[in-house]
Design a protein around this motif. Structure first.
Motif, PDB file in Angstrom:
ATOM      1  N   VAL A   2     -23.064  11.801  48.364  1.00  8.73           N
ATOM      2  CA  VAL A   2     -21.702  10.390  48.700  1.00  8.73           C
ATOM      3  C   VAL A   2     -20.832   9.803  47.868  1.00  8.73           C
ATOM      4  O   VAL A   2     -20.495   9.896  46.253  1.00  8.73           O
ATOM      5  N   GLN A   3     -19.464   9.843  48.635  1.00 10.56           N
ATOM      6  CA  GLN A   3     -18.424  10.432  47.004  1.00 10.56           C
ATOM      7  C   GLN A   3     -17.294   8.968  46.849  1.00 10.56           C
ATOM      8  O   GLN A   3     -17.248   8.982  48.178  1.00 10.56           O
ATOM      9  N   VAL A   4     -17.042   8.360  45.880  1.00  9.20           N
ATOM     10  CA  VAL A   4     -16.213   7.100  45.952  1.00  9.20           C
ATOM     11  C   VAL A   4     -15.490   7.191  44.968  1.00  9.20           C
ATOM     12  O   VAL A   4     -15.479   7.746  43.742  1.00  9.20           O
ATOM     13  N   ALA A   5     -13.745   6.621  45.697  1.00 10.37           N
ATOM     14  CA  ALA A   5     -12.451   6.987  44.456  1.00 10.37           C
ATOM     15  C   ALA A   5     -11.960   6.122  44.887  1.00 10.37           C
ATOM     16  O   ALA A   5     -11.415   5.873  46.311  1.00 10.37           O
ATOM     17  N   GLU A   6     -11.617   5.861  43.425  1.00 11.66           N
ATOM     18  CA  GLU A   6     -10.414   4.182  43.715  1.00 11.66           C
ATOM     19  C   GLU A   6      -9.190   4.504  43.050  1.00 11.66           C
ATOM     20  O   GLU A   6      -9.106   5.646  42.456  1.00 11.66           O
ATOM     21  N   SER A   7      -8.110   4.035  43.213  1.00 10.72           N
ATOM     22  CA  SER A   7      -6.483   4.106  43.064  1.00 10.72           C
ATOM     23  C   SER A   7      -6.038   3.212  43.074  1.00 10.72           C
ATOM     24  O   SER A   7      -6.168   1.774  43.917  1.00 10.72           O
ATOM     25  N   LEU A  20      -5.417  -1.955  44.753  1.00  9.40           N
ATOM     26  CA  LEU A  20      -6.059  -1.219  44.690  1.00  9.40           C
ATOM     27  C   LEU A  20      -7.136  -0.928  46.047  1.00  9.40           C
ATOM     28  O   LEU A  20      -7.161  -1.344  46.908  1.00  9.40           O
ATOM     29  N   SER A  21      -7.398   0.703  46.302  1.00  5.65           N
ATOM     30  CA  SER A  21      -7.275   1.405  46.760  1.00  5.65           C
ATOM     31  C   SER A  21      -8.855   2.610  46.145  1.00  5.65           C
ATOM     32  O   SER A  21      -8.684   2.416  45.382  1.00  5.65           O
ATOM     33  N   CYS A  22      -9.814   2.290  47.839  1.00  6.14           N
ATOM     34  CA  CYS A  22     -10.910   3.315  47.456  1.00  6.14           C
ATOM     35  C   CYS A  22     -11.395   4.170  48.917  1.00  6.14           C
ATOM     36  O   CYS A  22     -11.200   3.276  49.840  1.00  6.14           O
ATOM     37  N   ILE A  67      -9.222  -8.659  50.062  1.00  6.45           N
ATOM     38  CA  ILE A  67     -10.793  -7.664  50.467  1.00  6.45           C
ATOM     39  C   ILE A  67     -10.154  -6.734  52.209  1.00  6.45           C
ATOM     40  O   ILE A  67     -10.108  -8.420  52.687  1.00  6.45           O
ATOM     41  N   SER A  68      -9.659  -5.559  52.678  1.00  2.00           N
ATOM     42  CA  SER A  68      -9.462  -5.192  53.685  1.00  2.00           C
ATOM     43  C   SER A  68     -10.122  -4.108  53.952  1.00  2.00           C
ATOM     44  O   SER A  68     -10.540  -2.985  52.416  1.00  2.00           O
ATOM     45  N   LEU A  78      -8.141  -3.968  48.197  1.00  3.29           N
ATOM     46  CA  LEU A  78      -8.202  -4.827  47.211  1.00  3.29           C
ATOM     47  C   LEU A  78      -6.071  -5.830  46.817  1.00  3.29           C
ATOM     48  O   LEU A  78      -6.479  -4.446  45.957  1.00  3.29           O
ATOM     49  N   GLN A  79      -5.889  -6.217  47.896  1.00  2.00           N
ATOM     50  CA  GLN A  79      -4.429  -6.722  46.849  1.00  2.00           C
ATOM     51  C   GLN A  79      -4.617  -7.917  46.111  1.00  2.00           C
ATOM     52  O   GLN A  79      -5.491  -8.979  46.720  1.00  2.00           O
TER      53      GLN A  79
END
Length: 124
Positions: A2-7, A20-22, A67-68, A78-79
């Motif tokens: 599993v890989q998780v990436a935020e921006s 924020l997006s994940c 959160i959406s 995450l707005q």
């Protein structure tokens, strides 16, 4: 694996907004929870918002953060509106099997896959 990436982190003035997006990939389980935590220097990790069987928000962000989630991708955003200097922290995205809730991850973080984090800095 599993890989998780935020921006989406960055520097913003108090009262401003960030989104924020994940994105998660390589999931080995079909049913899962996703959410956001944060950690400020010298402080413990805090759950900010969580999308599971129910939706959780920390009291400090209620009414300001939303959160959406898009299960088709899968992603969780995450707005963050009306940001405050106290929101300054490293924000981390977590993905966990459905049976794992946010509070358990504060005790046993190895029960989730985590991203590297994205820094949010709010200036006064």
């Amino acid at each position: 694996q599993v890989q998780v990436a935020e921006s989406g982190g960055g520097l913003v003035q108090a009262g401003g907004s960030l989104r924020l997006s994940c994105t998660a990939s390589g999931l080995t389980f079909d049913d899962y929870n996703m959410g956001w935590f944060r950690q400020a220097p010298g402080k413990g990790r805090e759950a900010v918002a969580w999308s599971g069987s129910t939706t959780y928000y920390a009291d400090s962000v209620k009414g300001r953060f939303t959160i959406s989630r898009d299960n088709a991708k899968p992603t969780v955003d995450l707005q963050m509106n009306n940001l405050k200097p106290d929101d300054t922290a490293m924000y981390l995205c977590a993905v966990a099997p459905r049976r794992i809730d946010w509070w358990l991850l504060l005790l046993r973080p190895t029960n989730a896959a985590w991203g590297q984090g994205t820094q949010v800095t709010v200036s006064s």
